[in-house]
Design an enzyme around this catalytic site. Structure first.
Site, mmCIF file in Angstrom:
data_model
loop_
_atom_site.group_PDB
_atom_site.id
_atom_site.type_symbol
_atom_site.label_atom_id
_atom_site.label_comp_id
_atom_site.label_asym_id
_atom_site.label_seq_id
_atom_site.Cartn_x
_atom_site.Cartn_y
_atom_site.Cartn_z
ATOM 1 N N ASP A 1 12.246 -18.714 -2.301
ATOM 2 C CA ASP A 1 12.167 -19.765 -3.312
ATOM 3 C C ASP A 1 13.175 -19.419 -4.408
ATOM 4 O O ASP A 1 12.915 -18.591 -5.283
ATOM 5 C CB ASP A 1 10.730 -19.829 -3.853
ATOM 6 C CG ASP A 1 10.561 -20.894 -4.924
ATOM 7 O OD1 ASP A 1 11.550 -21.233 -5.619
ATOM 8 O OD2 ASP A 1 9.428 -21.374 -5.086
ATOM 9 N N GLU B 1 3.930 -11.954 -10.714
ATOM 10 C CA GLU B 1 4.079 -13.346 -10.297
ATOM 11 C C GLU B 1 2.709 -13.764 -9.782
ATOM 12 O O GLU B 1 2.376 -13.540 -8.629
ATOM 13 C CB GLU B 1 5.169 -13.460 -9.237
ATOM 14 C CG GLU B 1 5.685 -14.873 -9.125
ATOM 15 C CD GLU B 1 4.776 -15.761 -8.307
ATOM 16 O OE1 GLU B 1 3.715 -16.199 -8.839
ATOM 17 O OE2 GLU B 1 5.122 -15.999 -7.153
ATOM 18 N N HIS C 1 8.363 -23.698 -3.992
ATOM 19 C CA HIS C 1 7.305 -23.665 -2.978
ATOM 20 C C HIS C 1 5.965 -24.089 -3.589
ATOM 21 O O HIS C 1 5.023 -24.366 -2.863
ATOM 22 C CB HIS C 1 7.204 -22.271 -2.342
ATOM 23 C CG HIS C 1 6.498 -21.265 -3.183
ATOM 24 N ND1 HIS C 1 7.064 -20.679 -4.297
ATOM 25 C CD2 HIS C 1 5.252 -20.747 -3.095
ATOM 26 C CE1 HIS C 1 6.193 -19.844 -4.837
ATOM 27 N NE2 HIS C 1 5.088 -19.855 -4.134
ATOM 28 N N GLU D 1 -5.954 -19.929 -7.301
ATOM 29 C CA GLU D 1 -5.949 -18.514 -6.896
ATOM 30 C C GLU D 1 -6.609 -17.606 -7.940
ATOM 31 O O GLU D 1 -6.985 -16.482 -7.635
ATOM 32 C CB GLU D 1 -4.548 -17.962 -6.583
ATOM 33 C CG GLU D 1 -3.844 -18.697 -5.464
ATOM 34 C CD GLU D 1 -2.493 -18.074 -5.101
ATOM 35 O OE1 GLU D 1 -2.301 -16.861 -5.309
ATOM 36 O OE2 GLU D 1 -1.635 -18.819 -4.609
HETATM 37 N N1 LIG Z 1 -6.210 -8.134 -7.994
HETATM 38 C C1 LIG Z 1 -5.130 -7.813 -7.269
HETATM 39 N N2 LIG Z 1 -4.822 -6.515 -7.030
HETATM 40 C C2 LIG Z 1 -3.734 -6.186 -6.286
HETATM 41 N N3 LIG Z 1 -2.918 -7.098 -5.738
HETATM 42 C C3 LIG Z 1 -3.183 -8.402 -5.955
HETATM 43 C C4 LIG Z 1 -4.295 -8.818 -6.716
HETATM 44 N N4 LIG Z 1 -4.331 -10.175 -6.730
HETATM 45 C C5 LIG Z 1 -3.272 -10.588 -6.011
HETATM 46 N N5 LIG Z 1 -2.574 -9.536 -5.522
HETATM 47 C C6 LIG Z 1 -1.337 -9.567 -4.738
HETATM 48 O O1 LIG Z 1 -0.379 -10.187 -5.550
HETATM 49 C C7 LIG Z 1 0.641 -10.779 -4.757
HETATM 50 C C8 LIG Z 1 0.954 -12.124 -5.381
HETATM 51 S S1 LIG Z 1 2.370 -12.903 -4.659
HETATM 52 C C9 LIG Z 1 3.729 -12.157 -5.508
HETATM 53 C C10 LIG Z 1 4.363 -11.009 -4.756
HETATM 54 C C11 LIG Z 1 5.582 -10.382 -5.429
HETATM 55 N N6 LIG Z 1 5.271 -9.862 -6.756
HETATM 56 C C12 LIG Z 1 6.690 -11.379 -5.561
HETATM 57 O O2 LIG Z 1 6.947 -11.826 -6.675
HETATM 58 O O3 LIG Z 1 7.311 -11.730 -4.554
HETATM 59 C C13 LIG Z 1 0.082 -10.835 -3.340
HETATM 60 O O4 LIG Z 1 0.796 -9.936 -2.524
HETATM 61 C C14 LIG Z 1 -1.383 -10.435 -3.491
HETATM 62 O O5 LIG Z 1 -1.879 -9.712 -2.374
#
Ligand SMILES: Nc1ncnc2c1ncn2[C@@H]1O[C@H](CSCC[C@H](N)C(=O)O)[C@@H](O)[C@H]1O
Ligand SMILES: Nc1ncnc2c1ncn2[C@@H]1O[C@H](CSCC[C@H](N)C(=O)O)[C@@H](O)[C@H]1O
Lengths: 360, 360
Positions: free
Chosen positions: A28, A120, A298, A129
């Site tokens: 994205d 993110e 996205h 979410e």
């Molecule tokens: N409470 C939590 N503890 C650890 N990881 C978490 C979480 N809540 C969400 N995540 C993780 O956070 C990610 C969000 S998506 C973003 C992924 C990456 N930072 C990027 O920018 O490409 C996912 O991989 C999900 O598994």
């Protein structure tokens, strides 16, 4: 409301364990450009600093933070994606700076407080979410009193739209019901069972599915028929979970197109990277998911359909009240309500309408 | 291996709470005809008897049992579909006979033992969903020593097939990888991060998805290129859970078409309603999910693809060994292995091959 971790994993985290899904986010360009520029055009926030990446996924934001000069980066990820993040960190030669920690942010212990939290965390229409909860939790436990949030601010937007999706979904719903009537006839004649008693609950189920579930869509800006309004502003440094459990807001929109159809509403968000009052960003970056010709994301927009549409024209005023709360069974999904009323340019008030939607 | 109920609900039961899904099963004419005929052509098993319907869903089998003369029917259903079953029971005027009980079969208490257990527990390739466990549990707790199982027998079948799906999936896999290479190039040049370290795990993930996950398909009988073989026979009256935890079997198939391609295997099942030795069915009914021109079912067949296909011809012999076990993370999903070898009609032995698949 306590959340069963296993259930939360089955419903939510599991998808993030696929590289395919991480790749979608990494492809994205609007998202990537915004975070990339936010980091590399504001190196003063990272240089020599300690950073926490909440939900590192593939590790991308942690690697950038290291490349921008961070002294130490803690990269926390709940799923097995953490292993891939670790490989990527090594392959990009920042393993002395980035420490990948597999675990829920809520459970993880860090050896020190941090200067920056980068994450993110945004879902559809910002809050789907409910991942911002985890960022708040991380902030309250680990951010230094002088620390900076990346992003620092977020906003939810709404605007009236026109769209062919409404007619399409209405058709889908109607053919589903025709099929149902055929089905009940056949079940009666072939199998001697009267299914009529289920017609009403079946219609409700299908109505919910086709007409009351918000749709993902990347709208063209010319589908937006009125002024956009802000539903909520969030200061990521100060917001608490109770602030975002529910979003309630009145909004006002003026129709900007002559003679058109109000087919529903679109919701989207933007976030900003402004640093902190005492240490502001050198270059403020914006990431917006508003309808756009070239810069779709996205996330797209969430579309809430009106059936049937309402004829409106330039100058008509749309007076709305919006509420969003979490689904009781799954706190990562949302339920939305719109109460609206059109006041025509002429002064005439159309009958108010009220609609409920599910963000699934 | 204990199963978290909440997780099991999120992964499995939830879909059955939708009328839409129940309707799909209720619209499967092959399935419906088989159960309908099994009940109404064998009223002696139902007349004046006590029946237990394991997983009643909409209540259909319970209602038929009552219509066939049952004195009492206990209709157990885990999901909220139980409420709809209750409505349907009333609307069909059998509320004095059918008692709908919402709960897991494993937890439910009945006031008496039963003469008949009826259940539609079959998943893809018979055992996916592992719902037969619940039927066994019900049988061991509630069936009278003289009781009858509906269905009484089940068999798993396998046959060699030809199919264009293999080429298609191979193409899908290859374009997914081309896209990945474009993606890694772009991530390197725009964002300074080398994603190459993830190429191998991404390829594995995609291979699993496109090539190693079995496919749902309603095959045409002319796609079956050799004799079908039975992998397993189950006597529903005596089988135990440990009997079905794993299925291991050797099989033999002779190619029946000249000059064709062995593109993989298809797996399906049939069940029979034979009553019990002491009280046999008056009319034995079969429900088969074999490839068929006119009598496709919602189960279809499970297709396991070979890449690349192997040239075979009439008279060639296929010697195989098959094993299926449950997925460790989700006991309702399966993992399958084929070890096979083609002995050509000429006597020549082709190199053996071994393939693993996931039934998701
Ligand atoms: N409470 C939590 N503890 C650890 N990881 C978490 C979480 N809540 C969400 N995540 C993780 O956070 C990610 C969000 S998506 C973003 C992924 C990456 N930072 C990027 O920018 O490409 C996912 O991989 C999900 O598994
Ligand atoms: N252990 C268990 N206890 C209670 N219900 C169960 C169960 N395992 C599966 N089920 C239910 O069994 C049903 C299987 S589908 C078959 C539905 C119905 N008997 C028909 O023939 O149309 C589903 O509704 C599912 O929710």
């Amino acid at each position: 409301a306590s959340v069963d971790k296993g259930v939360d994993f089955a419903n939510y985290f599991c998808t993030y364990a696929f590289l395919y899904h991480q790749k979608e986010m990494l492809s994205d360009r609007v998202r990537m450009d915004a975070y990339y520029n936010a980091v590399f055009q504001n190196k003063h926030h990272f240089n020599g600093k300690v950073v926490l990446d909440v939900g590192t996924g593939s590790g991308i934001l942690a690697i950038w933070s290291a490349q921008a000069g961070a002294r130490k980066v803690y990269a926390v990820e709940a799923t097995n994606m953490a292993e891939h993040a670790r490989e990527l960190v090594k392959a990009n030669n920042v393993q002395d700076v980035v420490e990948v920690i597999q675990g829920s942010m809520e459970d993880v212990q860090l050896p020190e407080k941090v200067d920056v939290i980068i994450s993110e965390w945004m879902g559809y229409f910002l809050l789907r979410e409910s991942m911002f909860d985890s960022v708040i939790c991380a902030r309250d436990r680990w951010l230094k009193p002088t620390g900076v949030m990346y992003p620092s601010h977020a906003r939810m937007w709404v605007a009236p739209i026109r769209s062919g999706l409404g007619d399409q979904k209405q058709n889908d719903y109607e053919s589903s019901m025709e099929d149902w009537y055929r089905f009940t006839d056949e079940t009666q004649s072939y199998y001697g069972v009267d299914m009529g008693a289920l017609t009403k609950p079946f219609a409700e189920e299908q109505k919910k599915y086709y007409l009351q579930t918000s749709l993902w869509n990347n709208l063209h800006p010319n589908q937006v028929i009125g002024t956009a309004a802000i539903l909520r502003e969030i200061d990521c440094l100060t917001a608490s979970v109770s602030d975002i459990l529910e979003v309630r807001s009145n909004f006002l929109s003026t129709v900007t197109l002559p003679n058109t159809r109000l087919c529903g509403f679109a919701g989207w968000f933007d976030v900003h990277f402004r640093g902190r009052k005492e240490v502001p960003a050198q270059n403020e970056i914006e990431l917006t998911t508003a309808p756009s010709v070239d810069n779709g994301t996205h996330w797209g927009q969430q579309v809430f359909l009106l059936n049937p549409p309402i004829r409106v024209t330039e100058g008509d005023n749309l007076n709305g009240s919006f509420s969003m709360k979490r689904n009781k069974e799954n706190h990562r999904l949302m339920e939305v309500e719109f109460n609206s009323e059109v006041k025509q340019y002429s002064g005439q008030l159309l009958p108010p309408f009220r609609n409920r939607y599910f963000i699934e």
